[in-house]
Design a protein around this motif. Structure first.
Motif, PDB file in Angstrom:
ATOM      1  N   TYR A  65      40.043  29.544  21.240  1.00 42.69           N
ATOM      2  CA  TYR A  65      40.724  29.919  20.005  1.00 42.69           C
ATOM      3  C   TYR A  65      41.556  31.172  20.150  1.00 42.69           C
ATOM      4  O   TYR A  65      42.471  31.405  19.367  1.00 42.69           O
ATOM      5  CB  TYR A  65      39.793  29.970  18.784  1.00 42.69           C
ATOM      6  CG  TYR A  65      38.636  30.946  18.799  1.00 42.69           C
ATOM      7  CD1 TYR A  65      38.828  32.318  18.698  1.00 42.69           C
ATOM      8  CD2 TYR A  65      37.335  30.476  18.849  1.00 42.69           C
ATOM      9  CE1 TYR A  65      37.762  33.190  18.675  1.00 42.69           C
ATOM     10  CE2 TYR A  65      36.254  31.346  18.818  1.00 42.69           C
ATOM     11  CZ  TYR A  65      36.478  32.705  18.730  1.00 42.69           C
ATOM     12  OH  TYR A  65      35.420  33.565  18.704  1.00 42.69           O
ATOM     13  N   SER A  66      41.312  31.984  21.157  1.00 46.75           N
ATOM     14  CA  SER A  66      42.147  33.174  21.327  1.00 46.75           C
ATOM     15  C   SER A  66      43.378  32.908  22.190  1.00 46.75           C
ATOM     16  O   SER A  66      44.267  33.753  22.277  1.00 46.75           O
ATOM     17  CB  SER A  66      41.335  34.351  21.872  1.00 46.75           C
ATOM     18  OG  SER A  66      40.848  34.066  23.156  1.00 46.75           O
ATOM     19  N   GLU A  80      47.135  42.509  20.056  1.00 48.64           N
ATOM     20  CA  GLU A  80      46.699  42.570  18.660  1.00 48.64           C
ATOM     21  C   GLU A  80      46.178  41.214  18.198  1.00 48.64           C
ATOM     22  O   GLU A  80      45.119  41.122  17.565  1.00 48.64           O
ATOM     23  CB  GLU A  80      47.837  43.043  17.759  1.00 48.64           C
ATOM     24  CG  GLU A  80      47.405  43.228  16.326  1.00 48.64           C
ATOM     25  CD  GLU A  80      48.469  43.875  15.452  1.00 48.64           C
ATOM     26  OE1 GLU A  80      48.369  43.721  14.226  1.00 48.64           O
ATOM     27  OE2 GLU A  80      49.393  44.521  15.978  1.00 48.64           O
ATOM     28  N   GLN A  81      46.892  40.144  18.540  1.00 55.07           N
ATOM     29  CA  GLN A  81      46.459  38.813  18.133  1.00 55.07           C
ATOM     30  C   GLN A  81      45.154  38.408  18.813  1.00 55.07           C
ATOM     31  O   GLN A  81      44.278  37.812  18.196  1.00 55.07           O
ATOM     32  CB  GLN A  81      47.556  37.779  18.421  1.00 55.07           C
ATOM     33  CG  GLN A  81      48.719  37.874  17.458  1.00 55.07           C
ATOM     34  CD  GLN A  81      48.259  37.774  16.015  1.00 55.07           C
ATOM     35  OE1 GLN A  81      47.608  36.805  15.619  1.00 55.07           O
ATOM     36  NE2 GLN A  81      48.561  38.788  15.231  1.00 55.07           N
ATOM     37  N   ILE A  87      38.219  37.912  14.655  1.00 56.72           N
ATOM     38  CA  ILE A  87      37.735  38.188  13.296  1.00 56.72           C
ATOM     39  C   ILE A  87      38.515  37.273  12.353  1.00 56.72           C
ATOM     40  O   ILE A  87      39.556  37.637  11.821  1.00 56.72           O
ATOM     41  CB  ILE A  87      37.927  39.676  12.915  1.00 56.72           C
ATOM     42  CG1 ILE A  87      37.224  40.571  13.925  1.00 56.72           C
ATOM     43  CG2 ILE A  87      37.396  39.939  11.512  1.00 56.72           C
ATOM     44  CD1 ILE A  87      37.411  42.058  13.679  1.00 56.72           C
ATOM     45  N   GLN A  88      38.010  36.048  12.217  1.00 54.78           N
ATOM     46  CA  GLN A  88      38.618  35.049  11.344  1.00 54.78           C
ATOM     47  C   GLN A  88      37.519  34.385  10.525  1.00 54.78           C
ATOM     48  O   GLN A  88      36.382  34.320  10.971  1.00 54.78           O
ATOM     49  CB  GLN A  88      39.278  33.930  12.134  1.00 54.78           C
ATOM     50  CG  GLN A  88      40.255  34.288  13.182  1.00 54.78           C
ATOM     51  CD  GLN A  88      40.771  33.009  13.833  1.00 54.78           C
ATOM     52  OE1 GLN A  88      41.287  32.128  13.166  1.00 54.78           O
ATOM     53  NE2 GLN A  88      40.612  32.908  15.130  1.00 54.78           N
ATOM     54  N   GLY A  89      37.894  33.841   9.403  1.00 54.50           N
ATOM     55  CA  GLY A  89      36.924  33.187   8.533  1.00 54.50           C
ATOM     56  C   GLY A  89      36.653  31.735   8.870  1.00 54.50           C
ATOM     57  O   GLY A  89      35.966  31.061   8.110  1.00 54.50           O
ATOM     58  N   ALA A 182      43.985  50.258  14.031  1.00 52.89           N
ATOM     59  CA  ALA A 182      43.510  50.906  15.263  1.00 52.89           C
ATOM     60  C   ALA A 182      44.468  50.635  16.421  1.00 52.89           C
ATOM     61  O   ALA A 182      44.733  51.528  17.236  1.00 52.89           O
ATOM     62  CB  ALA A 182      42.110  50.421  15.606  1.00 52.89           C
ATOM     63  N   VAL A 183      45.012  49.441  16.482  1.00 51.84           N
ATOM     64  CA  VAL A 183      45.976  49.113  17.539  1.00 51.84           C
ATOM     65  C   VAL A 183      47.210  50.005  17.376  1.00 51.84           C
ATOM     66  O   VAL A 183      47.697  50.585  18.347  1.00 51.84           O
ATOM     67  CB  VAL A 183      46.349  47.614  17.527  1.00 51.84           C
ATOM     68  CG1 VAL A 183      47.516  47.328  18.475  1.00 51.84           C
ATOM     69  CG2 VAL A 183      45.147  46.747  17.890  1.00 51.84           C
TER      70      VAL A 183
END
Length: 190
Positions: A65-66, A80-81, A87-89, A182-183
């Motif tokens: 998924y990344s 960043e992505q 952190i996804q729902g 933060a990025v």
């Protein structure tokens, strides 16, 4: 054979996410996977083998998924992505994050989990560091930032924000907002 092993690993991640590592019993896993306990022992030898394999399976799922992060050719956006996709729902990411957190917490008490968890965490931080180096080379990141240190900080932040989000201490939106911020702070202006 590989299909059956994957079926068992999917069930193991579900059980760990629902009941924690301590709640993972071979009999319960067999019932969840719809297989015999003998088949689990055949594939994984023992409960520790199931846990180590579950960690690998979680990493494989996260990789899938990344991979979406790499649709961009911009290394800073990729970084960043890659972090935000953790952190996804979605049910898969949520389940993965819960199971990862359970395995990390259990590693405090389990020598069997420490080394594979350290290796996996190190690889993830190294992936982030590589993207930071590429962003620096492209003039998209502060050249004085140590990529290895920043990679460790980012991956630790993702874990902490995930834990807070999953425990209800903050919203998903807030966790993603803090991570993106933060990025921007860590890498500096574009």
């Amino acid at each position: 054979m590989a299909e059956r092993r994957t079926q068992i690993m999917e069930a193991a991640v579900r059980v760990i996410a629902q009941d924690g590592v301590r709640g993972l019993r071979v009999e319960k896993l067999a019932a969840e996977a719809g297989v015999s306990t003998a088949l689990i022992y055949y594939h994984f030898q023992d409960r520790a083998g199931v846990l180590r394999s579950a960690l690998d399976h979680i990493n494989d799922r996260a990789q899938r998924y990344s991979d979406e992060a790499f649709e961009s050719s911009d290394p800073r956006t990729q970084l960043e992505q890659m972090l935000l996709l953790e952190i996804q729902g979605t049910p898969e990411v949520r389940e993965n994050s819960i199971a990862w957190g359970e395995l990390r917490a259990s590693a405090v008490f389990s020598d069997d989990l420490r080394e594979p968890l350290r290796t996996t965490t190190e690889a993830w931080a190294n992936d982030a560091a590589t993207l930071i180096r590429h962003a620096q080379a492209a003039g998209q990141a502060n050249p004085t930032v140590d990529p290895a240190d920043a990679g460790e900080r980012f991956t630790a932040l993702v874990e902490g924000l995930s834990e807070r989000w999953l425990s209800g201490s903050m919203t998903l939106e807030r966790a993603r907002e803090l991570l993106a911020g933060a990025v921007a702070v860590e890498l500096g202006p574009v």
